[in-house]
Design an enzyme around this catalytic site. Structure first.
Site, mmCIF file in Angstrom:
data_model
loop_
_atom_site.group_PDB
_atom_site.id
_atom_site.type_symbol
_atom_site.label_atom_id
_atom_site.label_comp_id
_atom_site.label_asym_id
_atom_site.label_seq_id
_atom_site.Cartn_x
_atom_site.Cartn_y
_atom_site.Cartn_z
ATOM 1 N N ARG A 93 -10.150 -15.179 18.914
ATOM 2 C CA ARG A 93 -8.860 -14.817 18.249
ATOM 3 C C ARG A 93 -7.673 -15.610 17.896
ATOM 4 O O ARG A 93 -7.630 -16.650 18.601
ATOM 5 C CB ARG A 93 -8.356 -13.969 19.294
ATOM 6 C CG ARG A 93 -6.919 -13.140 19.119
ATOM 7 C CD ARG A 93 -6.281 -12.378 20.097
ATOM 8 N NE ARG A 93 -5.200 -11.779 19.735
ATOM 9 C CZ ARG A 93 -4.099 -12.183 20.275
ATOM 10 N NH1 ARG A 93 -3.798 -12.886 21.271
ATOM 11 N NH2 ARG A 93 -3.032 -11.418 19.955
ATOM 12 N N GLY A 212 2.542 -2.772 25.182
ATOM 13 C CA GLY A 212 2.636 -3.438 26.065
ATOM 14 C C GLY A 212 3.772 -4.354 26.377
ATOM 15 O O GLY A 212 4.714 -3.906 26.056
ATOM 16 N N ASN A 213 3.480 -5.616 27.092
ATOM 17 C CA ASN A 213 4.673 -6.523 27.292
ATOM 18 C C ASN A 213 5.209 -6.869 25.782
ATOM 19 O O ASN A 213 6.282 -7.099 25.662
ATOM 20 C CB ASN A 213 4.391 -7.609 27.854
ATOM 21 C CG ASN A 213 5.580 -8.594 28.447
ATOM 22 O OD1 ASN A 213 5.853 -9.553 27.613
ATOM 23 N ND2 ASN A 213 6.287 -8.336 29.381
ATOM 24 N N GLU A 386 -10.284 -5.414 21.740
ATOM 25 C CA GLU A 386 -10.125 -6.527 20.730
ATOM 26 C C GLU A 386 -11.293 -7.164 20.774
ATOM 27 O O GLU A 386 -11.880 -7.769 19.959
ATOM 28 C CB GLU A 386 -8.767 -6.899 20.967
ATOM 29 C CG GLU A 386 -7.557 -6.368 20.767
ATOM 30 C CD GLU A 386 -6.286 -6.823 21.209
ATOM 31 O OE1 GLU A 386 -5.583 -7.529 20.436
ATOM 32 O OE2 GLU A 386 -5.826 -6.984 22.351
#
Length: 399
Positions: A93, A212-213, A386
């Site tokens: 990623r 999310g965060n 992901e």
């Protein structure tokens, strides 16, 4: 084909090992290396069907960290493969691909150089990804590597949505534009959500909310990204854990002048000291904000209301941009687990055709339709994956 998926941070390595040659993709193991470069590092290895394994020792760099992962994967007791020869490819990623990478690609010298050239606009993420790639060169020489970019999915956004209304020369000289992030997640949940809702992805209007965060909302028109809330960097858009999201730029220059702050200090303030943390002074974790909210903390109440309402604003904006919406999808750590967030965002959207089912919404850890059968607009919660997207792209390119 056994594929190793790596997500390298500045001081961490998340990994999964997935067998893509089975009739269905099979997760063999996953884990996390943390505190790289600190006096004491940590490895947490979770093999499927076996006891977890933990290791605590100094981990000076990513090469050592990945070497420890390889040892864990092949260990007689907690390993999942007989030897490293079974690892046929590695998928990485990578946060920022700029305009270079509209799709995933095999790693070569040119790809490495382009990732390196983007470190200036992704200083926290791209250098770590490069370290991971170079570590694999050392630990698994000759094994094919594939890069999957957070920004690739958003390369279909039209110019009217990716350009800023700044002097055009800055785009020509520095490629200052909206890039968008969380692309692998938005791509995955749009497809999975369409399938769950019985929609034709290529003839649909979907709003995906990765919350999310860090968080972003994306308009997915006929299976392609049409607009997204994050911009040149992951700072823009939603209220996040420590990021401010949308803000009048003049407010920032005003604060900087009054406080005598440098550009670097302003950047740190917006990225690391703002969001719900900056609003409350309590925490960047929404679970802590939820507890303070329930206790009646006034700052927490305002912060959570702002956090939720900003998501709703983007849902409405993207419905208007696409001329309607067929499906709203929630994913990410908060999106998948907070029934309060999902209900707050969907409440009041009846005018759009949303008939929200509050009983169905009482769910965690399950892909599910959250709208009533008669709802014109479907609502769903989908657990993002992901790593599976990265493994799939890696498999297809190497195969």
């Amino acid at each position: 084909m056994v594929i190793l998926v790596l997500n390298c941070g500045s001081s961490s390595i998340k990994y999964q090992v997935i067998d893509m040659e089975a009739a269905k993709s099979v997760l063999l193991a996953k884990g996390l290396v943390e505190r790289i470069g600190l006096p004491e590092g940590d490895l947490t290895h979770k093999p499927v069907g076996k006891a977890n394994f933990e290791l605590h020792q100094p981990i000076p760099d990513h090469t050592v960290g990945i070497s420890l992962v390889m040892k864990a994967l092949t260990d007689p007791e907690h390993g999942v493969i007989a030897s490293l020869d079974e690892v046929k490819a590695v998928g990485h990623r990578v946060a920022h691909g700029g305009e270079y990478f509209p799709v995933s690609c095999l790693v070569d010298a040119d790809v490495k150089e382009k990732i390196r050239s983007l470190c200036a606009i992704a200083p926290l993420h791209n250098p770590a990804s490069l370290q991971g790639i170079e570590a694999i060169d050392t630990v698994l020489p000759g094994v094919p590597q594939v890069t999957v970019f957070d920004t690739s999915f958003h390369q279909t956004i039209p110019a009217m949505n990716y350009l800023f209304a700044l002097p055009y020369g800055y785009y020509e000289k520095y490629r200052v534009r909206k890039y968008g992030f969380h692309g692998t997640s938005h791509k995955f949940v749009a497809r999975a959500g369409a399938e769950l809702a019985g929609l034709d992805l290529n003839a649909s209007k979907i709003v995906t909310c990765h919350i999310g965060n860090g968080g972003s909302v994306t308009a997915v028109l006929n299976g392609k990204s049409f607009d997204t809330s994050m911009g040149f960097s992951p700072l823009d858009g939603l209220v996040m854990g420590t990021r401010c999201g949308n803000v009048d730029a003049s407010a920032i220059t005003y604060i900087g002048e009054k406080e005598g702050m440098s550009f670097a200090e302003l950047d740190t303030m917006m990225n690391k000291k703002s969001g719900v943390y900056g609003l409350t002074g309590l925490s960047s974790d929404m679970r802590d904000i939820d507890r303070a909210y329930d206790e009646g903390n006034e700052k927490a109440i305002v912060a959570r209301d702002m956090y939720y309402n900003r998501v709703k604003k983007f849902v409405g904006e993207y419905a208007a941009e696409m001329g309607g919406v067929d499906l709203i999808v929630f994913t990410g750590g908060v999106g998948e687990n907070s029934k309060e967030l999902r209900e707050s965002v969907c409440s009041g959207l009846e005018f759009m055709g949303v008939e929200f089912d509050r009983e169905a919404n009482n769910v965690r850890g399950e892909d599910k339709i959250l709208s009533k059968p008669e709802s014109k607009v479907k609502v769903a919660v989908i657990a993002t994956n992901e790593e599976l997207v990265i493994a799939t792209d890696t498999y297809n390119l190497v195969k």
